[in-house]
Scaffold this motif. Structure first.
Motif, PDB file in Angstrom:
ATOM      1  N   PRO A   1     127.353  14.907 123.745  1.00 48.78           N
ATOM      2  CA  PRO A   1     127.216  13.476 124.024  1.00 48.78           C
ATOM      3  C   PRO A   1     125.781  13.087 124.366  1.00 48.78           C
ATOM      4  CG  PRO A   1     129.205  14.319 125.058  1.00 48.78           C
ATOM      5  CD  PRO A   1     128.457  15.514 124.528  1.00 48.78           C
ATOM      6  N   TYR A   2     125.095  13.936 125.104  1.00 46.89           N
ATOM      7  CA  TYR A   2     123.707  13.665 125.464  1.00 46.89           C
ATOM      8  C   TYR A   2     122.837  13.517 124.219  1.00 46.89           C
ATOM      9  CZ  TYR A   2     118.925  14.748 126.987  1.00 46.89           C
ATOM     10  OH  TYR A   2     117.568  14.729 127.185  1.00 46.89           O
ATOM     11  N   ALA A   3     122.956  14.436 123.280  1.00 48.52           N
ATOM     12  CA  ALA A   3     122.154  14.375 122.060  1.00 48.52           C
ATOM     13  C   ALA A   3     122.453  13.103 121.270  1.00 48.52           C
ATOM     14  CB  ALA A   3     122.422  15.602 121.200  1.00 48.52           C
TER      15      ALA A   3
ATOM     16  N   ALA B   1     126.329   7.410 128.109  1.00 47.37           N
ATOM     17  CA  ALA B   1     126.016   6.323 127.176  1.00 47.37           C
ATOM     18  C   ALA B   1     125.538   5.076 127.911  1.00 47.37           C
ATOM     19  CB  ALA B   1     127.244   6.000 126.329  1.00 47.37           C
ATOM     20  N   GLU B   2     126.097   4.807 129.075  1.00 49.80           N
ATOM     21  CA  GLU B   2     125.663   3.639 129.853  1.00 49.80           C
ATOM     22  C   GLU B   2     124.180   3.729 130.183  1.00 49.80           C
ATOM     23  OE1 GLU B   2     128.153   3.600 133.266  1.00 49.80           O
ATOM     24  OE2 GLU B   2     129.896   2.778 132.209  1.00 49.80           O
ATOM     25  N   VAL B   3     123.744   4.910 130.615  1.00 49.07           N
ATOM     26  CA  VAL B   3     122.341   5.079 131.002  1.00 49.07           C
ATOM     27  C   VAL B   3     121.443   5.161 129.776  1.00 49.07           C
ATOM     28  CG1 VAL B   3     120.683   6.560 132.192  1.00 49.07           C
ATOM     29  CG2 VAL B   3     122.966   6.208 133.163  1.00 49.07           C
TER      30      VAL B   3
ATOM     31  N   SER C   1     121.398  15.559 131.653  1.00 49.90           N
ATOM     32  CA  SER C   1     122.161  16.800 131.798  1.00 49.90           C
ATOM     33  C   SER C   1     123.212  16.914 130.701  1.00 49.90           C
ATOM     34  CB  SER C   1     122.840  16.835 133.171  1.00 49.90           C
ATOM     35  OG  SER C   1     123.809  17.866 133.220  1.00 49.90           O
ATOM     36  N   VAL C   2     123.115  17.974 129.901  1.00 47.19           N
ATOM     37  CA  VAL C   2     124.111  18.205 128.864  1.00 47.19           C
ATOM     38  C   VAL C   2     125.513  18.419 129.461  1.00 47.19           C
ATOM     39  CG1 VAL C   2     124.853  19.786 127.031  1.00 47.19           C
ATOM     40  CG2 VAL C   2     122.473  19.018 127.140  1.00 47.19           C
ATOM     41  N   PRO C   3     125.667  19.290 130.488  1.00 45.77           N
ATOM     42  CA  PRO C   3     127.008  19.449 131.084  1.00 45.77           C
ATOM     43  C   PRO C   3     127.591  18.138 131.616  1.00 45.77           C
ATOM     44  CG  PRO C   3     125.585  21.244 131.770  1.00 45.77           C
ATOM     45  CD  PRO C   3     124.705  20.257 131.077  1.00 45.77           C
TER      46      PRO C   3
END
Length: 317
Positions: free
Chosen positions: A143-145, A91-93, A79-81
């Motif tokens: 952050p997801y990207a 980042a952990e996942v 999830s981007v949001p």
């Protein structure tokens, strides 16, 4: 036939990969924390390990017990949001969890890992008249990207230094049966469930409230599963775009869905969402060349709506 270990294998995409792998005669195990997945998504033929990717000990025990030839890595914080709200967990996942998996694969002699990544987030804003593609500009702005791109690069390091073969699949917007109706990535699921409730469909604007909404490249989950099995067999490029090359704005998506299933509802405009990429379309040639054909949007939407309709009827009966 191979022994295939699928992280996130009880979830949306992972369960479709598991289903196809079993149908092709492979021995399959899935590893899932059930945060979004369900045991009912896979058959009794599938071995299930219930634990979290961040638990290195539990993950290594599962890999050691099953001794897979191949790993399909679908588990992620996607999830981007949520990646903005909690970048540490993201980042952990996506980074540390992936490192846990790579280490287990190295220790237990896994031949190949296929890693689910994101073309939409990594390529970022794709200008009109162009498509995001491997070798083109990368514009990670969330952050997801960043976490998914880092995971890709870790896989490349393990391939170079440890001989672990790897394939990265950069997905566009995947939709289909079993999708969780949460977040932008689940917009088709949201629209289906909205129609079944008899409510108005809400379309977040691209630039202003009331416009036709952001443009996305929607790829059917059945085609994504087929790409995964080809990648597990070593038949795709090391980094591979999984998209159709066709952009569809959110209002057109809603109209296509309603037209295909014969159900109508009003469409209401809403404000643009913070952090949304306005236009994301991937190069469709690689997937078309690999599969021979891809599922047309209208057909895929009808299948997806039919599944949600049957699921709702089963719950109500």
């Amino acid at each position: 036939m191979a022994k295939i270990f699928i992280t996130g294998g009880l979830g949306f995409i992972g369960s479709h990969v598991a289903e196809l792998a079993v149908a092709e005669g492979h021995e399959v195990a899935v590893f899932d924390n059930l945060s979004t997945g369900h045991r009912s998504n896979v058959s009794a033929a599938v071995t299930v390990f219930e634990a979290d990717l961040r638990d290195a000990g539990a993950l290594d025990s599962a890999v050691g017990a099953f001794r897979p030839d191949l790993i399909s890595h679908q588990a992620a914080q996607a999830s981007v949001p949520k990646s903005f709200l909690n970048p540490e967990q993201d980042a952990e996942v996506n980074v540390l969890g992936t490192l846990n998996l790579l280490e287990s694969a190295r220790r237990h002699g896994v031949e190949r890992i296929v890693m689910a990544s994101t073309g939409g987030a990594i390529y970022g804003e794709v200008p009109e008249g162009t498509v995001g593609r491997v070798g083109g500009p990368e514009r990670p702005s969330t952050p997801y990207a960043v976490s998914k791109l880092a995971a890709e690069q870790y896989l490349a390091v393990y391939a170079h230094h440890h001989g672990l073969q790897g394939t990265v699949l950069r997905y566009s917007n995947v939709y289909g049966e079993r999708q969780n109706a949460s977040g932008e990535a689940g917009v088709v699921a949201i629209f289906c469930q909205t129609l079944l409730r008899g409510a108005a469909i809400r379309v977040n604007g691209r630039l202003t409230s009331g416009d036709r909404g952001c443009v996305r490249d929607y790829v059917y989950v059945g085609d994504v599963a087929r790409a995964n099995l080809l990648a597990l067999g070593g038949h795709l490029a090391p980094v591979f775009d999984v998209g159709t090359g066709t952009g569809t704005d959110a209002r057109t998506l809603a109209e296509t869905l309603m037209s295909g299933v014969g159900v109508t509802a009003p469409i209401v405009g809403a404000e643009p969402r913070k952090g949304d990429v306005q236009r994301s379309v991937l190069d469709g040639a690689p997937l078309l060349d690999a599969l021979g054909e891809v599922t047309p949007l209208g057909r895929g939407l009808a299948r997806t709506f039919g599944w949600y309709q049957q699921t709702q009827e089963a719950v109500l009966s």
